[in-house]
Enzyme design. Structure first.
Site, short mmCIF file in Angstrom:
data_model
loop_
_atom_site.label_atom_id
_atom_site.label_comp_id
_atom_site.label_asym_id
_atom_site.label_seq_id
_atom_site.Cartn_x
_atom_site.Cartn_y
_atom_site.Cartn_z
N ARG A 20 0.18 13.46 4.69
CA ARG A 20 -0.21 12.72 3.48
C ARG A 20 -1.38 12.17 3.54
O ARG A 20 -1.95 12.13 4.96
CB ARG A 20 0.80 11.54 2.91
CG ARG A 20 1.56 10.74 4.17
CD ARG A 20 1.57 9.42 4.00
NE ARG A 20 0.48 8.72 3.45
CZ ARG A 20 -0.63 8.36 4.33
NH1 ARG A 20 -0.79 8.57 5.81
NH2 ARG A 20 -1.61 7.72 4.04
N GLY A 21 -2.13 11.66 2.70
CA GLY A 21 -3.43 11.05 2.76
C GLY A 21 -4.47 11.99 2.22
O GLY A 21 -4.21 13.30 2.88
N ALA A 22 -5.65 11.94 1.77
CA ALA A 22 -6.36 12.86 1.04
C ALA A 22 -6.89 13.96 2.14
O ALA A 22 -6.53 15.00 1.56
CB ALA A 22 -7.17 12.26 0.06
N ARG A 58 0.42 17.99 -5.07
CA ARG A 58 0.16 16.61 -5.45
C ARG A 58 -1.29 16.83 -6.25
O ARG A 58 -2.31 17.71 -5.79
CB ARG A 58 0.05 15.71 -4.12
CG ARG A 58 1.36 15.77 -3.34
CD ARG A 58 1.19 14.64 -2.33
NE ARG A 58 1.21 13.19 -2.88
CZ ARG A 58 1.06 12.00 -2.39
NH1 ARG A 58 0.78 12.12 -1.02
NH2 ARG A 58 0.95 10.99 -3.04
N GLN A 117 3.49 2.88 3.38
CA GLN A 117 2.37 3.36 4.35
C GLN A 117 1.64 2.29 5.10
O GLN A 117 1.31 2.58 6.22
CB GLN A 117 1.43 4.21 3.47
CG GLN A 117 1.98 5.40 2.92
CD GLN A 117 2.42 5.05 1.50
OE1 GLN A 117 2.76 4.09 1.03
NE2 GLN A 117 2.19 6.17 0.84
N ASP A 138 -8.53 8.73 -3.20
CA ASP A 138 -7.99 10.16 -3.15
C ASP A 138 -9.04 10.81 -4.21
O ASP A 138 -8.86 12.23 -4.03
CB ASP A 138 -6.56 10.10 -3.86
CG ASP A 138 -5.64 9.70 -2.82
OD1 ASP A 138 -5.40 8.42 -2.40
OD2 ASP A 138 -5.00 10.76 -2.30
N ASN A 149 -6.88 5.43 -5.85
CA ASN A 149 -6.28 5.29 -4.42
C ASN A 149 -4.95 4.59 -4.77
O ASN A 149 -4.62 4.49 -5.79
CB ASN A 149 -7.15 4.24 -3.68
CG ASN A 149 -6.92 4.32 -2.34
OD1 ASN A 149 -6.78 5.39 -1.69
ND2 ASN A 149 -6.76 3.10 -1.60
N LYS A 150 -4.32 4.70 -3.55
CA LYS A 150 -2.97 4.03 -3.94
C LYS A 150 -2.60 2.92 -4.55
O LYS A 150 -3.42 1.86 -4.81
CB LYS A 150 -2.27 3.97 -2.24
CG LYS A 150 -1.16 3.23 -2.08
CD LYS A 150 -0.02 4.24 -2.56
CE LYS A 150 -0.27 5.54 -1.89
NZ LYS A 150 0.80 6.59 -2.82
O1 MRU Z 1 0.44 8.66 -1.21
P1 MRU Z 1 -0.51 8.94 -0.12
O2 MRU Z 1 0.08 8.12 1.20
O3 MRU Z 1 -0.87 10.21 0.27
O4 MRU Z 1 -1.82 8.06 -0.32
C1 MRU Z 1 -2.68 7.86 0.32
C2 MRU Z 1 -3.79 7.10 -0.02
O5 MRU Z 1 -3.84 6.28 -1.12
C3 MRU Z 1 -5.04 6.90 0.98
O6 MRU Z 1 -5.59 5.50 0.71
C4 MRU Z 1 -6.00 8.00 0.51
O7 MRU Z 1 -5.46 9.17 0.44
C5 MRU Z 1 -7.23 8.00 1.55
S1 MRU Z 1 -6.82 8.51 3.18
C6 MRU Z 1 -8.08 8.74 4.12
#
Ligand code: MRU
Length: 344
Positions: A44-46, A86, A194, A235, A245-246
Protein backbone atom coordinates in the site's frame (compact mmCIF):
# COMPACT_ATOMS: atom_id res chain seq x y z
CA UNK A 1 13.05 -2.85 5.73
CA UNK A 2 11.67 -2.97 2.18
CA UNK A 3 8.05 -3.13 1.06
CA UNK A 4 8.98 -4.85 -2.20
CA UNK A 5 12.06 -6.47 -3.73
CA UNK A 6 12.42 -7.94 -7.22
CA UNK A 7 14.03 -11.39 -7.03
CA UNK A 8 14.83 -12.12 -10.68
CA UNK A 9 11.60 -13.95 -11.51
CA UNK A 10 9.20 -12.92 -8.76
CA UNK A 11 8.46 -10.06 -6.39
CA UNK A 12 8.96 -10.40 -2.64
CA UNK A 13 6.57 -8.26 -0.62
CA UNK A 14 6.35 -7.58 3.09
CA UNK A 15 2.72 -8.24 4.08
CA UNK A 16 1.71 -4.92 5.66
CA UNK A 17 -1.60 -6.24 6.96
CA UNK A 18 0.31 -8.29 9.55
CA UNK A 19 2.72 -5.64 10.83
CA UNK A 20 4.02 -4.73 13.36
CA UNK A 21 3.97 -7.98 15.30
CA UNK A 22 4.38 -10.41 12.42
CA UNK A 23 7.03 -9.78 9.73
CA UNK A 24 5.87 -12.06 6.97
CA UNK A 25 7.16 -11.93 3.40
CA UNK A 26 5.21 -13.29 0.47
CA UNK A 27 6.35 -14.29 -3.01
CA UNK A 28 4.30 -12.88 -5.89
CA UNK A 29 4.60 -14.93 -9.07
CA UNK A 30 1.61 -13.77 -11.14
CA UNK A 31 -0.19 -10.57 -12.08
CA UNK A 32 -3.38 -11.84 -10.44
CA UNK A 33 -1.56 -12.43 -7.14
CA UNK A 34 -0.12 -8.92 -7.48
CA UNK A 35 -3.58 -7.42 -8.03
CA UNK A 36 -4.93 -9.25 -4.97
CA UNK A 37 -2.04 -8.08 -2.79
CA UNK A 38 -2.63 -4.44 -3.82
CA UNK A 39 -6.38 -4.71 -3.27
CA UNK A 40 -5.94 -6.32 0.16
CA UNK A 41 -3.36 -3.68 1.06
CA UNK A 42 -0.53 -6.13 1.68
CA UNK A 43 1.28 -3.55 -0.45
CA UNK A 44 0.00 0.00 0.00
CA UNK A 45 0.98 3.66 -0.25
CA UNK A 46 0.76 5.45 -3.61
CA UNK A 47 4.39 5.07 -4.85
CA UNK A 48 4.64 1.44 -3.64
CA UNK A 49 1.36 0.61 -5.38
CA UNK A 50 2.74 2.11 -8.63
CA UNK A 51 5.97 0.10 -8.50
CA UNK A 52 4.15 -3.10 -7.46
CA UNK A 53 1.73 -2.74 -10.37
CA UNK A 54 4.65 -2.25 -12.77
CA UNK A 55 6.17 -5.54 -11.58
CA UNK A 56 2.69 -7.10 -11.85
CA UNK A 57 2.54 -6.03 -15.50
CA UNK A 58 6.00 -7.56 -16.13
CA UNK A 59 4.90 -10.78 -14.41
CA UNK A 60 1.78 -10.84 -16.60
CA UNK A 61 3.94 -10.70 -19.75
CA UNK A 62 6.18 -13.47 -18.40
CA UNK A 63 3.08 -15.63 -17.84
CA UNK A 64 1.92 -15.33 -21.46
CA UNK A 65 2.03 -18.68 -23.25
CA UNK A 66 0.36 -17.81 -26.61
CA UNK A 67 1.87 -17.57 -30.07
CA UNK A 68 1.90 -13.77 -30.23
CA UNK A 69 -1.24 -12.72 -32.12
CA UNK A 70 -3.34 -12.18 -29.01
CA UNK A 71 -0.45 -10.86 -26.86
CA UNK A 72 -1.78 -7.29 -27.00
CA UNK A 73 -5.34 -8.26 -26.01
CA UNK A 74 -3.96 -10.42 -23.23
CA UNK A 75 -1.83 -7.53 -21.89
CA UNK A 76 -4.84 -5.18 -22.09
CA UNK A 77 -6.55 -7.58 -19.71
CA UNK A 78 -3.48 -7.70 -17.42
CA UNK A 79 -3.47 -3.91 -17.29
CA UNK A 80 -7.23 -3.73 -16.63
CA UNK A 81 -6.99 -6.19 -13.73
CA UNK A 82 -4.13 -4.23 -12.14
CA UNK A 83 -5.87 -0.88 -12.73
CA UNK A 84 -9.02 -2.22 -11.11
CA UNK A 85 -7.35 -2.66 -7.72
CA UNK A 86 -7.38 0.82 -6.16
CA UNK A 87 -8.79 3.91 -7.89
CA UNK A 88 -7.33 6.89 -6.03
CA UNK A 89 -3.50 6.70 -6.18
CA UNK A 90 -2.62 8.04 -9.62
CA UNK A 91 0.85 6.45 -9.36
CA UNK A 92 -0.83 3.13 -10.22
CA UNK A 93 -2.15 4.45 -13.56
CA UNK A 94 1.04 6.39 -14.26
CA UNK A 95 3.25 3.32 -13.78
CA UNK A 96 0.98 1.09 -15.87
CA UNK A 97 0.96 3.64 -18.69
CA UNK A 98 4.75 3.64 -18.70
CA UNK A 99 4.78 -0.17 -18.80
CA UNK A 100 2.22 -0.22 -21.60
CA UNK A 101 4.33 2.25 -23.64
CA UNK A 102 7.37 -0.01 -23.28
CA UNK A 103 5.29 -3.05 -24.23
CA UNK A 104 4.01 -1.35 -27.41
CA UNK A 105 7.49 -0.16 -28.33
CA UNK A 106 8.75 -3.76 -28.44
CA UNK A 107 5.55 -5.09 -30.02
CA UNK A 108 5.81 -2.52 -32.83
CA UNK A 109 9.43 -3.53 -33.42
CA UNK A 110 8.24 -7.15 -33.60
CA UNK A 111 10.75 -7.91 -30.88
CA UNK A 112 8.56 -10.21 -28.82
CA UNK A 113 11.53 -12.29 -27.64
CA UNK A 114 12.88 -9.32 -25.67
CA UNK A 115 9.60 -7.90 -24.35
CA UNK A 116 9.75 -9.66 -21.00
CA UNK A 117 13.27 -8.53 -20.16
CA UNK A 118 12.46 -4.98 -21.32
CA UNK A 119 9.41 -4.85 -19.03
CA UNK A 120 11.38 -6.06 -16.02
CA UNK A 121 13.98 -3.37 -16.75
CA UNK A 122 11.26 -0.75 -16.99
CA UNK A 123 9.74 -1.84 -13.64
CA UNK A 124 13.21 -1.76 -12.05
CA UNK A 125 13.68 1.78 -13.38
CA UNK A 126 10.33 2.90 -11.96
CA UNK A 127 11.41 1.50 -8.59
CA UNK A 128 14.89 3.07 -8.80
CA UNK A 129 13.43 6.46 -9.76
CA UNK A 130 11.12 6.35 -6.76
CA UNK A 131 14.10 5.74 -4.46
CA UNK A 132 15.92 8.72 -5.96
CA UNK A 133 12.86 11.01 -5.84
CA UNK A 134 12.26 10.26 -2.17
CA UNK A 135 15.80 11.26 -1.25
CA UNK A 136 15.37 14.57 -3.09
CA UNK A 137 11.99 15.19 -1.41
CA UNK A 138 13.76 14.59 1.90
CA UNK A 139 16.43 17.16 1.10
CA UNK A 140 13.99 19.85 -0.10
CA UNK A 141 11.62 19.19 2.78
CA UNK A 142 14.41 19.43 5.33
CA UNK A 143 15.01 23.08 4.33
CA UNK A 144 11.59 23.88 5.83
CA UNK A 145 12.21 22.20 9.16
CA UNK A 146 13.52 24.23 12.09
CA UNK A 147 16.34 22.96 14.35
CA UNK A 148 13.75 21.77 16.84
CA UNK A 149 10.27 20.73 15.71
CA UNK A 150 7.20 18.79 16.72
CA UNK A 151 5.81 17.37 13.48
CA UNK A 152 2.37 15.84 13.13
CA UNK A 153 1.91 13.25 10.39
CA UNK A 154 -0.90 11.00 9.25
CA UNK A 155 -1.11 7.48 7.85
CA UNK A 156 2.19 5.93 6.68
CA UNK A 157 4.40 7.59 4.10
CA UNK A 158 7.67 5.83 4.87
CA UNK A 159 9.74 3.00 3.42
CA UNK A 160 6.67 0.79 3.53
CA UNK A 161 4.58 3.16 1.40
CA UNK A 162 7.28 3.72 -1.22
CA UNK A 163 10.09 1.72 -2.78
CA UNK A 164 12.43 3.05 -0.10
CA UNK A 165 12.86 5.93 2.38
CA UNK A 166 9.46 7.62 2.09
CA UNK A 167 7.97 11.02 1.29
CA UNK A 168 6.66 12.87 4.38
CA UNK A 169 8.46 10.33 6.54
CA UNK A 170 11.52 10.68 4.29
CA UNK A 171 11.62 14.39 5.20
CA UNK A 172 11.35 13.52 8.87
CA UNK A 173 14.16 10.94 8.43
CA UNK A 174 16.38 13.49 6.65
CA UNK A 175 15.79 16.12 9.34
CA UNK A 176 16.59 13.61 12.09
CA UNK A 177 19.72 12.36 10.28
CA UNK A 178 20.90 15.97 9.87
CA UNK A 179 20.94 16.34 13.65
CA UNK A 180 17.73 18.33 14.15
CA UNK A 181 15.71 17.66 17.27
CA UNK A 182 12.60 16.17 15.76
CA UNK A 183 9.67 14.75 17.62
CA UNK A 184 6.81 13.17 15.70
CA UNK A 185 3.14 12.95 16.60
CA UNK A 186 1.82 10.00 14.61
CA UNK A 187 -1.95 9.86 14.17
CA UNK A 188 -3.12 6.25 14.45
CA UNK A 189 -5.20 6.49 11.24
CA UNK A 190 -8.41 4.55 11.65
CA UNK A 191 -9.78 2.32 10.23
CA UNK A 192 -6.68 0.32 9.24
CA UNK A 193 -4.23 1.97 11.64
CA UNK A 194 -1.37 2.63 9.24
CA UNK A 195 -0.08 5.34 11.62
CA UNK A 196 -0.11 3.14 14.70
CA UNK A 197 0.99 -0.10 13.07
CA UNK A 198 3.39 1.11 10.38
CA UNK A 199 4.62 4.66 11.04
CA UNK A 200 5.26 4.01 14.72
CA UNK A 201 7.13 0.81 13.75
CA UNK A 202 9.31 2.62 11.20
CA UNK A 203 10.11 5.51 13.55
CA UNK A 204 10.94 3.14 16.38
CA UNK A 205 13.42 1.30 14.16
CA UNK A 206 15.12 4.58 13.24
CA UNK A 207 15.03 5.76 16.86
CA UNK A 208 13.16 8.93 15.93
CA UNK A 209 11.25 10.19 19.00
CA UNK A 210 7.51 9.77 18.58
CA UNK A 211 4.21 9.96 20.39
CA UNK A 212 1.25 8.02 19.07
CA UNK A 213 -2.12 9.79 19.25
CA UNK A 214 -5.61 8.76 18.22
CA UNK A 215 -6.92 10.76 15.28
CA UNK A 216 -9.36 12.79 17.39
CA UNK A 217 -6.57 14.23 19.60
CA UNK A 218 -4.98 16.45 16.94
CA UNK A 219 -7.10 19.55 17.60
CA UNK A 220 -6.39 19.51 21.32
CA UNK A 221 -2.64 19.19 20.70
CA UNK A 222 -2.68 22.12 18.30
CA UNK A 223 -4.70 24.22 20.74
CA UNK A 224 -2.03 23.56 23.36
CA UNK A 225 0.72 24.76 20.98
CA UNK A 226 2.32 21.33 20.79
CA UNK A 227 2.45 21.03 16.97
CA UNK A 228 4.88 23.16 14.91
CA UNK A 229 4.00 21.76 11.49
CA UNK A 230 2.01 19.05 9.73
CA UNK A 231 3.50 16.99 6.88
CA UNK A 232 1.45 14.36 5.04
CA UNK A 233 1.71 12.40 1.80
CA UNK A 234 -0.65 12.29 -1.17
CA UNK A 235 -2.39 9.80 -3.44
CA UNK A 236 -3.35 12.26 -6.16
CA UNK A 237 -2.82 16.01 -6.53
CA UNK A 238 -5.12 17.83 -8.96
CA UNK A 239 -3.92 20.66 -11.22
CA UNK A 240 -5.24 23.28 -8.76
CA UNK A 241 -3.38 21.71 -5.80
CA UNK A 242 -6.38 19.95 -4.21
CA UNK A 243 -4.97 16.77 -2.72
CA UNK A 244 -6.40 13.32 -2.06
CA UNK A 245 -4.78 11.57 0.88
CA UNK A 246 -5.77 9.17 3.65
CA UNK A 247 -9.13 9.89 5.25
CA UNK A 248 -8.60 12.37 8.09
CA UNK A 249 -6.05 14.50 6.24
CA UNK A 250 -8.62 17.20 5.43
CA UNK A 251 -9.61 17.56 9.10
CA UNK A 252 -5.94 18.04 10.00
CA UNK A 253 -5.53 20.71 7.30
CA UNK A 254 -8.53 22.70 8.52
CA UNK A 255 -7.35 22.42 12.12
CA UNK A 256 -3.84 23.50 11.13
CA UNK A 257 -5.24 26.56 9.31
CA UNK A 258 -7.34 27.50 12.35
CA UNK A 259 -4.20 27.40 14.51
CA UNK A 260 -1.86 29.06 11.94
CA UNK A 261 0.27 25.92 11.73
CA UNK A 262 2.00 25.24 8.37
CA UNK A 263 0.55 22.26 6.53
CA UNK A 264 2.74 20.58 3.89
CA UNK A 265 2.07 17.83 1.38
CA UNK A 266 5.07 15.74 0.28
CA UNK A 267 4.87 13.68 -2.91
CA UNK A 268 6.82 12.80 -6.04
CA UNK A 269 5.63 14.54 -9.21
CA UNK A 270 4.29 11.13 -10.32
CA UNK A 271 1.44 11.81 -7.85
CA UNK A 272 0.41 15.01 -9.67
CA UNK A 273 -2.44 14.54 -12.14
CA UNK A 274 -2.69 17.60 -14.38
CA UNK A 275 -5.53 15.99 -16.33
CA UNK A 276 -7.74 16.55 -13.31
CA UNK A 277 -8.50 20.19 -12.66
CA UNK A 278 -9.86 20.00 -9.11
CA UNK A 279 -10.31 17.68 -6.16
CA UNK A 280 -13.98 16.99 -6.85
CA UNK A 281 -12.89 15.00 -9.95
CA UNK A 282 -10.58 12.66 -8.01
CA UNK A 283 -12.10 9.18 -7.62
CA UNK A 284 -12.23 8.37 -3.92
CA UNK A 285 -12.06 4.68 -3.03
CA UNK A 286 -14.71 3.28 -0.73
CA UNK A 287 -13.66 0.13 1.07
CA UNK A 288 -15.41 -2.75 2.77
CA UNK A 289 -17.69 -1.87 5.71
CA UNK A 290 -16.01 -4.49 7.84
CA UNK A 291 -12.86 -2.36 8.08
CA UNK A 292 -14.86 0.09 10.21
CA UNK A 293 -16.87 -2.54 12.07
CA UNK A 294 -13.67 -4.18 13.25
CA UNK A 295 -10.35 -3.18 14.74
CA UNK A 296 -7.65 -5.65 13.70
CA UNK A 297 -10.20 -8.43 13.13
CA UNK A 298 -12.02 -7.82 16.43
CA UNK A 299 -15.67 -6.88 15.93
CA UNK A 300 -16.64 -3.65 17.70
CA UNK A 301 -20.19 -3.24 16.34
CA UNK A 302 -22.82 -5.65 15.01
CA UNK A 303 -23.36 -5.90 11.25
CA UNK A 304 -26.75 -4.14 11.56
CA UNK A 305 -24.97 -0.84 12.28
CA UNK A 306 -24.54 0.98 9.02
CA UNK A 307 -21.08 2.40 8.39
CA UNK A 308 -19.34 4.58 5.81
CA UNK A 309 -15.77 3.86 4.74
CA UNK A 310 -14.18 6.29 2.28
CA UNK A 311 -10.43 5.52 2.23
CA UNK A 312 -9.38 9.06 1.28
CA UNK A 313 -10.52 12.66 1.52
CA UNK A 314 -9.73 15.80 -0.43
CA UNK A 315 -7.78 18.62 1.15
CA UNK A 316 -8.51 21.87 -0.61
CA UNK A 317 -5.47 23.68 -1.98
CA UNK A 318 -6.21 26.78 0.11
CA UNK A 319 -5.22 24.86 3.25
CA UNK A 320 -1.88 23.67 1.86
CA UNK A 321 1.18 25.81 2.68
CA UNK A 322 3.41 24.06 0.14
CA UNK A 323 3.82 20.88 -1.91
CA UNK A 324 7.25 19.30 -1.53
CA UNK A 325 8.37 17.34 -4.61
CA UNK A 326 11.66 15.93 -5.90
CA UNK A 327 11.91 18.97 -8.20
CA UNK A 328 11.47 21.51 -5.43
CA UNK A 329 8.86 23.09 -3.18
CA UNK A 330 5.74 24.36 -4.94
CA UNK A 331 4.00 27.37 -3.37
CA UNK A 332 0.53 28.72 -4.13
CA UNK A 333 -0.98 29.54 -6.57
CA UNK A 334 -0.64 25.86 -7.46
CA UNK A 335 -2.50 26.05 -10.77
CA UNK A 336 0.31 28.28 -12.07
CA UNK A 337 3.33 27.03 -10.13
CA UNK A 338 2.70 23.31 -10.52
CA UNK A 339 2.84 23.47 -14.31
CA UNK A 340 5.97 25.64 -14.13
CA UNK A 341 7.66 23.08 -11.87
CA UNK A 342 6.65 20.10 -14.00
CA UNK A 343 7.99 21.47 -17.27
CA UNK A 344 11.37 22.29 -15.68
O1 MRU B 1 -4.71 3.35 1.88
P1 MRU B 1 -3.23 3.53 1.91
O2 MRU B 1 -2.57 3.01 3.14
O3 MRU B 1 -2.58 3.04 0.63
O4 MRU B 1 -3.05 5.12 1.92
C1 MRU B 1 -1.78 5.67 1.96
C2 MRU B 1 -1.77 7.15 2.05
O5 MRU B 1 -2.78 7.79 2.14
C3 MRU B 1 -0.43 7.81 1.94
O6 MRU B 1 -0.42 9.01 2.64
C4 MRU B 1 -0.12 8.12 0.46
O7 MRU B 1 -0.35 7.00 -0.34
C5 MRU B 1 1.27 8.56 0.27
S1 MRU B 1 2.46 7.30 0.58
C6 MRU B 1 3.99 7.95 0.31
Amino acid sequence: MKALQWQGDHLLILDQTKLPFVEQYREIHSYKEMAEAIKNMEVRGAPAIGAAAAYGFALGAAEYRGSGEDFKDYMDEVRAVLEGTRPTAVNLFWALRKMEDKFREFLNMNDIGNIRAALINEANEIAEDDRRMNKRIGEYGNTLIPEKANILTHCNTGSLATVEFGTALGIIRTAHESGKKIHVFAGETRPLLQGARLTAWELLQDQIPLTLITDNMAGYLMQQGKVDMVIVGADRIAANGDTANKIGTYSLAVLAAAHQIPFYVAAPTTTIDLKISGGDEIPVEERDDQEVRKIMDVRIVPDEVSVYNPAFDITLAKYITGIITEKGIISPPYSVNMVKMLVR
